[in-house]
Design a protein around this motif. Structure first.
Motif, PDB file in Angstrom:
ATOM      1  N   GLU A  53       0.800  -1.114   0.067  1.00  0.00           N
ATOM      2  CA  GLU A  53      -0.032   0.115  -0.021  1.00  0.00           C
ATOM      3  C   GLU A  53       0.942   1.200  -0.275  1.00  0.00           C
ATOM      4  O   GLU A  53       1.970   1.223   0.414  1.00  0.00           O
ATOM      5  N   LEU A  54       0.327   2.285  -0.629  1.00  0.00           N
ATOM      6  CA  LEU A  54       1.283   3.684  -0.606  1.00  0.00           C
ATOM      7  C   LEU A  54       1.727   3.939   0.790  1.00  0.00           C
ATOM      8  O   LEU A  54       2.775   4.545   0.645  1.00  0.00           O
ATOM      9  N   ILE A  55       0.738   3.739   1.684  1.00  0.00           N
ATOM     10  CA  ILE A  55       1.194   4.328   2.992  1.00  0.00           C
ATOM     11  C   ILE A  55       2.371   3.475   3.757  1.00  0.00           C
ATOM     12  O   ILE A  55       2.946   3.809   4.585  1.00  0.00           O
ATOM     13  N   ASP A  56       2.478   2.462   3.094  1.00  0.00           N
ATOM     14  CA  ASP A  56       3.525   1.188   3.623  1.00  0.00           C
ATOM     15  C   ASP A  56       4.724   1.400   2.967  1.00  0.00           C
ATOM     16  O   ASP A  56       5.687   0.591   3.143  1.00  0.00           O
ATOM     17  N   LEU A  57       4.815   2.287   1.934  1.00  0.00           N
ATOM     18  CA  LEU A  57       6.365   2.226   1.237  1.00  0.00           C
ATOM     19  C   LEU A  57       7.403   2.744   1.821  1.00  0.00           C
ATOM     20  O   LEU A  57       6.858   3.914   2.800  1.00  0.00           O
ATOM     21  N   PRO A  58       8.467   2.553   1.904  1.00  0.00           N
ATOM     22  CA  PRO A  58       9.468   3.175   2.690  1.00  0.00           C
ATOM     23  C   PRO A  58       9.986   4.377   2.167  1.00  0.00           C
ATOM     24  O   PRO A  58       9.937   4.734   0.988  1.00  0.00           O
ATOM     25  N   THR A  64      11.657   2.417  -3.157  1.00  0.00           N
ATOM     26  CA  THR A  64      10.350   1.932  -2.939  1.00  0.00           C
ATOM     27  C   THR A  64      10.332   0.594  -3.422  1.00  0.00           C
ATOM     28  O   THR A  64       9.375  -0.313  -2.993  1.00  0.00           O
ATOM     29  N   PHE A  65      11.254  -0.080  -4.002  1.00  0.00           N
ATOM     30  CA  PHE A  65      11.384  -1.520  -4.504  1.00  0.00           C
ATOM     31  C   PHE A  65      12.069  -2.359  -3.511  1.00  0.00           C
ATOM     32  O   PHE A  65      12.156  -3.539  -3.640  1.00  0.00           O
ATOM     33  N   ALA A  66      12.742  -1.785  -2.310  1.00  0.00           N
ATOM     34  CA  ALA A  66      13.664  -2.244  -1.420  1.00  0.00           C
ATOM     35  C   ALA A  66      12.974  -3.634  -0.997  1.00  0.00           C
ATOM     36  O   ALA A  66      13.638  -4.690  -0.789  1.00  0.00           O
ATOM     37  N   GLY A  67      11.788  -3.713  -0.524  1.00  0.00           N
ATOM     38  CA  GLY A  67      11.138  -4.636   0.031  1.00  0.00           C
ATOM     39  C   GLY A  67      11.078  -6.113  -0.753  1.00  0.00           C
ATOM     40  O   GLY A  67      10.873  -7.099  -0.049  1.00  0.00           O
ATOM     41  N   ARG A  68      11.075  -5.952  -2.030  1.00  0.00           N
ATOM     42  CA  ARG A  68      10.810  -6.960  -3.097  1.00  0.00           C
ATOM     43  C   ARG A  68      12.258  -7.388  -3.714  1.00  0.00           C
ATOM     44  O   ARG A  68      12.238  -8.093  -4.556  1.00  0.00           O
ATOM     45  N   CYS A  69      13.096  -6.675  -3.337  1.00  0.00           N
ATOM     46  CA  CYS A  69      14.333  -6.509  -4.343  1.00  0.00           C
ATOM     47  C   CYS A  69      15.514  -7.763  -3.874  1.00  0.00           C
ATOM     48  O   CYS A  69      15.781  -7.662  -2.537  1.00  0.00           O
TER      49      CYS A  69
END
Length: 336
Positions: free
Chosen positions: A284-289, A293-298
């Protein structure tokens, strides 16, 4: 107040565009420092998964964001900052100098008015045509987009047309006043493959004939390859890679872009081969670092990535890839 035009300025220029939207969980940073340039006659594609900010970018350009949205940065149409204009001035520009083809014509068209009335409306508002002249021009526009039995369709209502026919009507409305900028937001959604090709061929032909700038929005990589000169990849409301189309397809650099390419179905794969996927889900937009922004899936993210916004790096061009600089927002792209 008249709209100022600088003929030497880019047709469209976004500079550090930021959009904030209120949510039940707080203020979400929906578009992050987005910058791009588009000259008249150029074609640029925005690509990325659903929710990455493509359509929101288009709505920001058109001045159609919700009233609760907060906008900073600049959106310039030939040097005039659209964010500084009032609603009346934006209404004078929409349909006249910039137009948009929406992804679902059934919801964009008014079910209570005939096709002819809806195409004639911008002609009467922006060009001052009387009703008979506007109707004749509406017919000419429908014939230009190759709508079968165009004269009969003038008095038809949207529900009486097929999806492909409605999309042709939307294109007619967008082109009615000869805009400088055309935004096509997923213009082939819900159309079968044959009609998709016809609609895209038509848009490309009209853009070439009129010399407009085209901003094409899609999640379909194959569509982009044949339809635009340059591509910008978006994720989490920001751009992560930008290059000429051929260059991007040969030398995708950002881990997200490579993940998109790896997930494409291919005819040469053995039967039963499972497609690669990008781990995780679009947050969700509110949960992006605050950082990448892609760090959590990279797969190659470092500990600092979620906290540090990546700077743009220019990849050394190859001899066969002149033209648009290939830029990537990842300091570790060469490790991907």
């Amino acid at each position: 107040m008249s709209v100022l035009v600088n003929p030497s300025a880019p047709l469209l220029e976004l500079e550090n565009l930021n959009v904030y939207l209120p949510t039940v969980r707080g203020r979400a940073h929906a578009i992050r420092d987005l910058s791009l340039r588009l000259a008249r006659g150029q074609t640029l594609g925005l690509i990325g998964e659903s929710g990455c900010g493509k359509s929101l970018t288009a709505l920001a350009i058109m001045g159609l964001l919700p009233e609760s949205a907060e906008v900073s940065g600049a959106i310039r149409l030939q040097g005039q900052d659209l964010t500084a204009l009032g609603e009346d001035q934006l209404c004078n520009l929409r349909g006249a100098r910039m137009a948009m083809i929406f992804q679902e014509p059934m919801t964009a068209l008014n079910p209570l008015h005939t096709i002819g009335q809806q195409i004639a409306e911008p002609l009467r508002l922006h060009l001052g045509m009387d009703a008979p002249a506007a109707r004749e021009q509406a017919l000419s526009l429908l014939e230009r987009v190759q709508l079968p039995r165009a004269r009969e369709r003038l008095d038809a209502y949207p529900h009486q047309l097929s999806g492909g026919q409605r999309q042709r009507v939307m294109i007619s409305m967008a082109l009615a006043c000869g805009p400088d900028l055309l935004i096509a937001d997923e213009p082939t959604t819900a159309l079968d493959v044959t009609v998709q090709k016809e609609v895209l061929d038509l848009i490309g032909q009209l853009v070439r004939e009129d010399g407009m700038g085209l901003l094409l929005i899609s999640h379909d990589l194959g569509l982009m390859r044949d339809r635009v000169e340059q591509v910008m990849v978006m994720y989490g409301g920001t751009a992560v890679e930008h290059a000429g189309t051929d260059d991007l397809f040969r030398n995708a650099a950002h881990p997200y872009t490579r993940g998109l390419f790896a997930a494409r179905p291919r005819l040469d794969l053995p039967r039963g081969t499972r497609l690669r996927t990008i781990a995780g889900h679009v947050p969700e937009l509110i949960d992006l670092p605050e950082g990448c922004t892609f760090a959590g899936r990279c797969e190659i993210a470092r500990d600092s990535c979620p906290r540090q916004t990546p700077s743009w790096l220019t990849i050394e061009p190859r001899p066969q890839d002149p033209g648009v600089p290939h830029r990537v927002a990842c300091p570790y792209w060469s490790d991907a």
